[in-house]
Write a protein that holds these residues in place. Structure first.
Motif, short mmCIF file in Angstrom:
data_model
loop_
_atom_site.label_atom_id
_atom_site.label_comp_id
_atom_site.label_asym_id
_atom_site.label_seq_id
_atom_site.Cartn_x
_atom_site.Cartn_y
_atom_site.Cartn_z
N ASN A 189 -18.19 -27.73 -122.47
CA ASN A 189 -17.82 -28.21 -123.81
C ASN A 189 -16.45 -27.66 -124.24
O ASN A 189 -15.66 -28.36 -124.86
CB ASN A 189 -18.88 -27.81 -124.84
CG ASN A 189 -20.18 -28.57 -124.64
OD1 ASN A 189 -20.15 -29.73 -124.27
ND2 ASN A 189 -21.30 -27.91 -124.85
N SER A 212 -13.87 -29.66 -122.63
CA SER A 212 -13.75 -30.99 -123.27
C SER A 212 -12.89 -30.88 -124.52
O SER A 212 -12.02 -31.73 -124.77
CB SER A 212 -15.13 -31.52 -123.66
OG SER A 212 -15.93 -31.65 -122.53
N ILE A 213 -13.13 -29.83 -125.30
CA ILE A 213 -12.34 -29.62 -126.53
C ILE A 213 -10.89 -29.29 -126.14
O ILE A 213 -9.94 -29.82 -126.73
CB ILE A 213 -12.96 -28.50 -127.40
CG1 ILE A 213 -14.32 -28.97 -127.94
CG2 ILE A 213 -12.04 -28.10 -128.55
CD1 ILE A 213 -15.15 -27.91 -128.61
N LYS A 250 -8.84 -32.38 -125.15
CA LYS A 250 -8.42 -33.16 -126.32
C LYS A 250 -7.28 -32.45 -127.06
O LYS A 250 -6.28 -33.07 -127.44
CB LYS A 250 -9.61 -33.37 -127.27
CG LYS A 250 -9.26 -34.18 -128.49
CD LYS A 250 -10.20 -33.84 -129.62
CE LYS A 250 -9.56 -34.07 -130.94
NZ LYS A 250 -8.58 -33.06 -131.33
#
Lengths: 324, 315
Positions: A4, A7-8, A11
């Motif tokens: 996670n 993923s952050i 971005k």
């Protein structure tokens, strides 16, 4: 868990790398670096002097620009990292996912490290390359190694300010507050602390002896040459004694500044020994890289510990803080 | 009764000393599975605090909360894996498109990469935003953002949906669509909990409701139970509609033992009774000689304003 965070981070990295803010800072840095190397070589031309190590001279000039730009880059990436998400309401959406709060901070940090690393490495190398081409300077392997070390410590300096600004951002509800505090701290470390140190020095030692100033004025023309003919040894000793004491007081006060530790490292790396009260002298010989790293170990430790402290504090504040 | 949410003596205190605020005061709440549960209360009554505790964004000062069988303080990630939440005051990344926003959130929801886009488009279609999938969120109106908020809650096809003030900023048409969506979700067996300060919303879609005020749960139960308890206290109301221009004799009705009050206006007669007298009133009318003049006999449910006022005054 790290899935996670990545993923952050992905971005965040995309958002930052395409932001005008980043390109503006990188552009300003590039412009100032090249301009300052020009002014340095111009001053040499006028003075009719040859730099001992031209590449070190250029890198040293770039380092002094970096001392201002790296903190600004760190602050620009961090001041709204958490508070901005809070202001926009995106933090609520993020925290409503099945993720841990640490993922949000980790994602931001991973992305920031990548952006800072990339920006500083690319802009430093671009500045150095352009300067080499413009001034037609020969580059040795040792120069390359020093530049690489300089890039690493510049990244650490930028990350130190990132960590501090992130910490402010974790408990701040408004990004503007976070920005003001972060910039305030940077101004304090970069400018105000050195002014304070001058005030304290004069308060403790009194003003420099009038004759000592005259001696200084006679000797400052020569880089590193304090034994100008015609100056009595007693007067020279009086001047040097005053300046040594002043330097000690100044370094004690400035030890609180992360910028000071960075400058100590880069100055040693490129053979620029800062003189007391801001008057500098260029050393004739440049210490070897292992010598620089060992003599500046304390500065290196401070530079590394500073961001760690604020990262830990950011984790603690953000994971404990309750977001309604 | 199988429960989706259960809280026990839940207390939340903000601040300390003189600035201490008791946002939740010993809340015992039970939300049955497959219900549409309306949490009604005025602004600042503690609805958002309660929801935040349920999904683990806030820690309770004392008491416990279980959501889908998981402890809200210990297993909040497991809860958020199964709950679709529309938080109050949420926002999106304005520089990204609606589809990019949802795809990013789907990643964090743990949806496999080959399904993210499909799920995001389906959620956008559900809220009527599929044709704006590639538009940047910065171009969205407030109502469209709210619909996008609902879409993000639907992404992981959750067992339980929690909407905090879902119809704020949505136009009447959008609000009606939202109510239809909630009904559809409920028909699919999902539990929906929604907080609102709009009374009519509770009456329109909820099967169960709770009223919260100043951190205290005043009442909870099925909508029928709430109606019933108000009726028991305030009386049962019936309305007889007669054909326009006609009148019916009221002596017989007035003589019925539990009748308290009868009011008449135009072609409408309203009867207030102490007890449930629906069947006896129906029997009286169907056997009467004026039965052909009567168009309808209906029980009048108490309004949600009445219900709220009733419980606010101590129930």
């Amino acid at each position: 868990m790290m899935k996670n965070a990545f993923s952050i981070a992905r971005k965040e990295f995309t958002d930052t790398i395409t932001s005008k803010r980043l390109w503006l800072i990188a552009g300003i840095f590039l412009l100032f670096s090249i301009a300052s190397t020009y002014s340095t070589s111009f001053s040499f031309m006028i003075g009719g002097q040859q730099a001992v190590r031209p590449m070190a001279q250029i890198a040293s000039t770039i380092a002094s620009t970096m001392a201002y730009m790296a903190p600004l880059l760190g602050i620009a990436l961090a001041f709204d990292a958490i508070s901005g998400e809070r202001e926009r309401g995106t933090l609520r959406i993020l925290l409503s996912r099945p993720i841990y709060r640490e993922d949000v901070v980790n994602g931001k940090i991973i992305s920031a490290l990548a952006v800072i690393g990339l920006t500083i490495a690319v802009s430093s190398l671009a500045s150095v390359s352009v300067s080499i081409l413009l001034h037609k300077v020969a580059v040795t392997l040792d120069d390359v190694a020093r530049i690489c070390i300089f890039i690493v410590f510049s990244i650490v300096l930028s990350f130190a300010y990132y960590a501090f600004s992130l910490f402010i951002s974790t408990f701040s509800n408004k990004s503007s507050h976070s920005l003001i505090i972060s910039i305030g701290i940077w101004i304090f470390f970069a400018f105000i602390l050195s002014i304070i140190s001058s005030f304290v020095t004069i308060a403790v030692l009194g003003p420099p002896p009038t004759r000592a100033i005259a001696v200084f004025n006679r000797t400052r023309r020569g880089f590193g040459n304090f034994t100008s003919p015609g100056v009595p040894a007693s007067e020279l000793e009086e001047y040097l004694s005053y300046m040594r004491k002043a330097a000690e007081i100044s370094s004690i006060i400035q030890a609180f500044s992360i910028n000071y530790h960075y400058t100590q490292i880069t100055d040693s790396l490129f053979g620029f020994a800062a003189g007391p009260l801001g008057f500098g002298q260029r050393e004739r010989t440049i210490a070897s890289i292992p010598t620089v790293l060992s003599t500046r170990l304390i500065d290196i430790i401070v530079l590394i510990v500073f961001p760690i402290v604020f990262l830990v504090a950011s984790y603690m504040v953000f994971t404990k803080r309750q977001e309604k | 009764m199988s429960l989706a949410i259960e809280t026990e003596k839940l207390v939340k205190i903000y601040g300390n000393g003189k600035s201490m605020v008791k946002a939740l005061n010993s809340i015992d709440m039970k939300v049955p599975k497959a219900s549409v549960f309306g949490l009604f209360g005025p602004n600042g009554s503690g609805k958002t605090t309660l929801i935040s505790i349920l999904v683990g964004l806030l820690l309770p000062t004392s008491g416990s909360a279980r959501v889908l069988g998981f402890d809200a303080t210990k297993h909040s990630v497991e809860i958020r894996r199964r709950v679709g939440l529309l938080p109050e005051g949420f926002g999106f990344y304005d520089h990204m498109t609606a589809l990019e926003n949802l795809t990013f959130l789907a990643t964090l929801d743990g949806i496999p990469s080959d399904q993210r886009k499909k799920r995001a488009l389906r959620a956008l279609e559900t809220v009527g935003l599929k044709d704006r999938a590639d538009a940047k969120v910065s171009t969205f109106s407030r109502g469209m953002r709210q619909r996008l908020g609902i879409a993000q809650a639907l992404l992981k096809d959750p067992e339980l949906l929690i909407f905090d003030e879902p119809t704020v900023g949505i136009d009447p048409e959008g609000a009606a669509e939202f109510r239809n969506l909630v009904r559809r979700m409920n028909r699919e067996g999902k539990t929906v909990m929604l907080s609102t300060h709009l009374l009519y919303e509770v009456g329109m879609i909820c099967t169960h409701a709770a009223i919260i005020r100043e951190g205290r749960l005043l009442v909870q139960g099925s909508v029928d139970e709430l109606y019933q308890s108000v009726r028991k206290e305030k009386g049962f109301r019936y309305e007889i509609r007669v054909k326009p221009g006609s009148e019916i004799p009221l002596q017989e009705i007035r003589s019925m033992p539990s009748v308290v009050e009868i009011t008449q206006s135009d072609n409408r007669v309203t009867i207030l009774s102490k007890n449930d007298m629906g069947s006896s009133l129906f029997s009286l009318i169907t056997k009467s000689p004026y039965k052909d003049l009567v168009e309808s006999l209906t029980p009048v449910e108490p309004s949600w304003e009445e219900i709220y006022r009733f419980y606010q005054e101590g129930g």
